[in-house]
Design a protein around this motif. Structure first.
Motif, PDB file in Angstrom:
ATOM      1  N   GLN A   1       4.292  10.783 -10.167  1.00  0.00           N
ATOM      2  CA  GLN A   1       5.205  11.262  -9.855  1.00  0.00           C
ATOM      3  C   GLN A   1       5.005  12.758  -9.702  1.00  0.00           C
ATOM      4  OE1 GLN A   1       8.501  11.344 -12.734  1.00  0.00           O
ATOM      5  NE2 GLN A   1       7.373  12.620 -13.971  1.00  0.00           N
ATOM      6  N   ILE A   2       5.808  13.398  -9.149  1.00  0.00           N
ATOM      7  CA  ILE A   2       5.253  14.982  -7.751  1.00  0.00           C
ATOM      8  C   ILE A   2       6.269  15.989  -8.074  1.00  0.00           C
ATOM      9  CG2 ILE A   2       3.713  15.896  -6.334  1.00  0.00           C
ATOM     10  CD1 ILE A   2       2.268  13.608  -5.249  1.00  0.00           C
ATOM     11  N   LEU A   3       6.591  16.714  -8.538  1.00  0.00           N
ATOM     12  CA  LEU A   3       7.602  17.476  -9.151  1.00  0.00           C
ATOM     13  C   LEU A   3       7.422  18.827  -8.135  1.00  0.00           C
ATOM     14  CD1 LEU A   3       8.365  16.326 -12.469  1.00  0.00           C
ATOM     15  CD2 LEU A   3       9.133  15.342 -10.501  1.00  0.00           C
ATOM     16  N   GLY A   4       8.358  19.548  -7.374  1.00  0.00           N
ATOM     17  CA  GLY A   4       8.670  20.827  -7.520  1.00  0.00           C
ATOM     18  C   GLY A   4       9.119  21.415  -7.663  1.00  0.00           C
ATOM     19  N   ASP A   5       9.540  22.947  -6.756  1.00  0.00           N
ATOM     20  CA  ASP A   5      11.210  23.273  -7.406  1.00  0.00           C
ATOM     21  C   ASP A   5      11.481  23.605  -6.303  1.00  0.00           C
ATOM     22  OD1 ASP A   5       9.569  25.750  -6.920  1.00  0.00           O
ATOM     23  OD2 ASP A   5       9.768  27.262  -8.685  1.00  0.00           O
ATOM     24  N   SER A   6      10.832  23.570  -5.099  1.00  0.00           N
ATOM     25  CA  SER A   6      11.693  23.766  -3.895  1.00  0.00           C
ATOM     26  C   SER A   6      12.090  23.352  -2.985  1.00  0.00           C
ATOM     27  CB  SER A   6       9.673  23.941  -3.115  1.00  0.00           C
ATOM     28  OG  SER A   6      10.595  24.776  -1.595  1.00  0.00           O
ATOM     29  N   LEU A   7      13.554  23.124  -2.886  1.00  0.00           N
ATOM     30  CA  LEU A   7      14.810  21.771  -2.600  1.00  0.00           C
ATOM     31  C   LEU A   7      14.329  22.159  -1.186  1.00  0.00           C
ATOM     32  CD1 LEU A   7      16.540  20.330  -3.869  1.00  0.00           C
ATOM     33  CD2 LEU A   7      18.716  22.412  -3.133  1.00  0.00           C
ATOM     34  N   LEU A   8      14.559  23.261  -0.493  1.00  0.00           N
ATOM     35  CA  LEU A   8      13.814  22.904   1.398  1.00  0.00           C
ATOM     36  C   LEU A   8      12.434  22.412   1.342  1.00  0.00           C
ATOM     37  CD1 LEU A   8      14.530  25.255   3.929  1.00  0.00           C
ATOM     38  CD2 LEU A   8      12.250  24.689   2.987  1.00  0.00           C
ATOM     39  N   LEU A   9      12.089  22.171   0.921  1.00  0.00           N
ATOM     40  CA  LEU A   9      10.543  21.514   1.019  1.00  0.00           C
ATOM     41  C   LEU A   9      10.937  19.946   0.376  1.00  0.00           C
ATOM     42  CD1 LEU A   9       7.633  22.137   1.816  1.00  0.00           C
ATOM     43  CD2 LEU A   9       6.958  22.336  -0.781  1.00  0.00           C
TER      44      LEU A   9
ATOM     45  N   VAL B   1       2.299  15.081 -11.948  1.00  0.00           N
ATOM     46  CA  VAL B   1       1.800  16.347 -10.909  1.00  0.00           C
ATOM     47  C   VAL B   1       3.246  17.672 -10.608  1.00  0.00           C
ATOM     48  CG1 VAL B   1       0.404  17.624  -9.304  1.00  0.00           C
ATOM     49  CG2 VAL B   1       0.093  15.345 -10.065  1.00  0.00           C
ATOM     50  N   TYR B   2       3.096  18.417 -11.115  1.00  0.00           N
ATOM     51  CA  TYR B   2       4.043  20.078 -10.846  1.00  0.00           C
ATOM     52  C   TYR B   2       3.366  20.610  -9.838  1.00  0.00           C
ATOM     53  CZ  TYR B   2       6.314  18.508 -15.209  1.00  0.00           C
ATOM     54  OH  TYR B   2       6.864  17.606 -16.487  1.00  0.00           O
ATOM     55  N   PHE B   3       3.980  21.255  -9.331  1.00  0.00           N
ATOM     56  CA  PHE B   3       3.572  21.893  -7.904  1.00  0.00           C
ATOM     57  C   PHE B   3       4.678  23.239  -7.638  1.00  0.00           C
ATOM     58  CE2 PHE B   3       5.882  19.774  -4.611  1.00  0.00           C
ATOM     59  CZ  PHE B   3       6.714  20.612  -4.411  1.00  0.00           C
ATOM     60  N   ASP B   4       3.676  24.120  -7.220  1.00  0.00           N
ATOM     61  CA  ASP B   4       4.501  25.677  -7.042  1.00  0.00           C
ATOM     62  C   ASP B   4       3.633  26.654  -6.162  1.00  0.00           C
ATOM     63  OD1 ASP B   4       6.583  27.283  -7.122  1.00  0.00           O
ATOM     64  OD2 ASP B   4       6.061  28.420  -9.156  1.00  0.00           O
ATOM     65  N   GLY B   5       4.530  27.383  -5.508  1.00  0.00           N
ATOM     66  CA  GLY B   5       3.695  28.207  -4.280  1.00  0.00           C
ATOM     67  C   GLY B   5       5.118  29.338  -4.518  1.00  0.00           C
ATOM     68  N   GLY B   6       4.527  30.821  -4.420  1.00  0.00           N
ATOM     69  CA  GLY B   6       4.555  31.581  -4.621  1.00  0.00           C
ATOM     70  C   GLY B   6       4.147  33.129  -3.115  1.00  0.00           C
TER      71      GLY B   6
ATOM     72  N   LYS C   1      14.094   6.935   1.096  1.00  0.00           N
ATOM     73  CA  LYS C   1      14.378   5.957   0.122  1.00  0.00           C
ATOM     74  C   LYS C   1      12.738   6.083  -1.014  1.00  0.00           C
ATOM     75  CE  LYS C   1      18.127   7.408  -0.625  1.00  0.00           C
ATOM     76  NZ  LYS C   1      18.954   8.174  -1.296  1.00  0.00           N
ATOM     77  N   SER C   2      11.190   5.802   0.111  1.00  0.00           N
ATOM     78  CA  SER C   2      10.349   5.803  -0.592  1.00  0.00           C
ATOM     79  C   SER C   2      10.319   6.191  -1.990  1.00  0.00           C
ATOM     80  CB  SER C   2       9.805   4.364   0.194  1.00  0.00           C
ATOM     81  OG  SER C   2       8.935   6.601   1.042  1.00  0.00           O
ATOM     82  N   LEU C   3      10.796   8.095  -1.681  1.00  0.00           N
ATOM     83  CA  LEU C   3       9.732   8.501  -2.760  1.00  0.00           C
ATOM     84  C   LEU C   3      10.874   8.866  -3.623  1.00  0.00           C
ATOM     85  CD1 LEU C   3       8.691  11.324   0.294  1.00  0.00           C
ATOM     86  CD2 LEU C   3       7.296   9.688  -0.702  1.00  0.00           C
ATOM     87  N   ASP C   4      11.396   8.147  -3.825  1.00  0.00           N
ATOM     88  CA  ASP C   4      12.436   8.326  -4.964  1.00  0.00           C
ATOM     89  C   ASP C   4      11.979   7.892  -6.196  1.00  0.00           C
ATOM     90  OD1 ASP C   4      14.829   8.508  -6.616  1.00  0.00           O
ATOM     91  OD2 ASP C   4      16.009   6.607  -5.378  1.00  0.00           O
ATOM     92  N   PRO C   5      12.140   8.575  -7.214  1.00  0.00           N
ATOM     93  CA  PRO C   5      11.248   8.785  -8.385  1.00  0.00           C
ATOM     94  C   PRO C   5      12.095   7.554  -9.479  1.00  0.00           C
ATOM     95  CG  PRO C   5      12.555  10.656  -8.439  1.00  0.00           C
ATOM     96  CD  PRO C   5      13.026  10.247  -7.224  1.00  0.00           C
TER      97      PRO C   5
ATOM     98  N   VAL D   1       8.581  12.004  -5.208  1.00  0.00           N
ATOM     99  CA  VAL D   1       8.628  13.754  -5.233  1.00  0.00           C
ATOM    100  C   VAL D   1       9.587  13.479  -5.344  1.00  0.00           C
ATOM    101  CG1 VAL D   1       7.780  15.138  -3.459  1.00  0.00           C
ATOM    102  CG2 VAL D   1       6.675  13.514  -3.372  1.00  0.00           C
ATOM    103  N   ASP D   2       9.837  14.310  -6.269  1.00  0.00           N
ATOM    104  CA  ASP D   2      11.293  15.059  -6.450  1.00  0.00           C
ATOM    105  C   ASP D   2      11.369  16.438  -7.083  1.00  0.00           C
ATOM    106  OD1 ASP D   2      14.088  14.698  -6.444  1.00  0.00           O
ATOM    107  OD2 ASP D   2      14.218  13.914  -8.555  1.00  0.00           O
ATOM    108  N   PHE D   3      12.668  17.651  -6.914  1.00  0.00           N
ATOM    109  CA  PHE D   3      12.670  18.742  -7.109  1.00  0.00           C
ATOM    110  C   PHE D   3      12.944  18.679  -8.842  1.00  0.00           C
ATOM    111  CE2 PHE D   3      16.307  21.469  -7.855  1.00  0.00           C
ATOM    112  CZ  PHE D   3      15.693  22.711  -7.942  1.00  0.00           C
ATOM    113  N   VAL D   4      12.266  19.580  -9.163  1.00  0.00           N
ATOM    114  CA  VAL D   4      12.434  20.369 -10.496  1.00  0.00           C
ATOM    115  C   VAL D   4      13.230  21.937 -10.842  1.00  0.00           C
ATOM    116  CG1 VAL D   4      10.072  20.334 -10.897  1.00  0.00           C
ATOM    117  CG2 VAL D   4      12.019  19.963 -13.225  1.00  0.00           C
TER     118      VAL D   4
END
Length: 161
Positions: A112-120, A41-46, A27-31, A155-158
């Motif tokens: 806040q660090i946001l990414g679209d990989s729910l698995l990650l 910061v938005y991140f993405d990998g493909g 829970k320490s990563l809870d936005p 860190v959270d999912f977007v």
């Protein structure tokens, strides 16, 4: 914004290092815990691949607490990445390394660090276990870097728009 730079160093991993078990959620990563000025910061990998033609790439873009873009990166990895999840993990790692070395540029007490990989994100929050040793190793290193930051990080999912 720099669109293409040299690849970041992908962390080394030890396949025996982490058992595939789900631990208590982190829970320490809870936005929802962030208070005050916050950078983003938005991140993405493909990744796309078929036999003999696998390619991967990562990107991230950082904004300060006033919404002004600080920096961004797009990086082609060629065949060194083996799956979309690995590409996402490398993008997250790159984003966190940027935050670690550029804290003052965010003009914030939070990031806040946001990414679209729910698995990650679930792996990072310890809601599920890592699918490969490379991802497990990267997640461990990211957690360590986040804990050492002098500002509060979430860190959270977007989802995709």
């Amino acid at each position: 914004m720099s669109l293409l730079q040299e690849p970041i160093q992908v962390p080394e991993f030890d396949e025996e290092e982490e058992p595939h078990s789900i631990k208590k959620p982190d829970k320490s990563l809870d936005p929802t815990e962030l208070r005050g000025p916050t950078g983003t910061v938005y991140f993405d990998g493909g990744f796309r691949g078929k036999l003999g033609d696998k390619t991967g790439a990562i990107s991230w873009v950082a904004y300060d607490s006033e919404g002004c873009q600080i920096e961004g990166i797009g990086c082609y990895y060629g065949n060194t990445i083996q799956s979309n999840n690995e590409a996402e993990a490398c993008a997250l790692h790159g984003a966190v390394c940027f935050v670690e070395t550029n804290v003052a540029r965010f003009k914030a007490s939070n990031v806040q660090i946001l990414g679209d990989s729910l698995l990650l994100i679930n792996n990072l929050w310890r809601r599920s276990h890592s699918s490969t040793a490379m991802i497990a190793s990267t997640i461990r290193e990211v957690r360590q870097k986040l804990r050492r930051l002098p500002l509060k990080a979430a860190v959270d999912f977007v989802p995709h728009e």
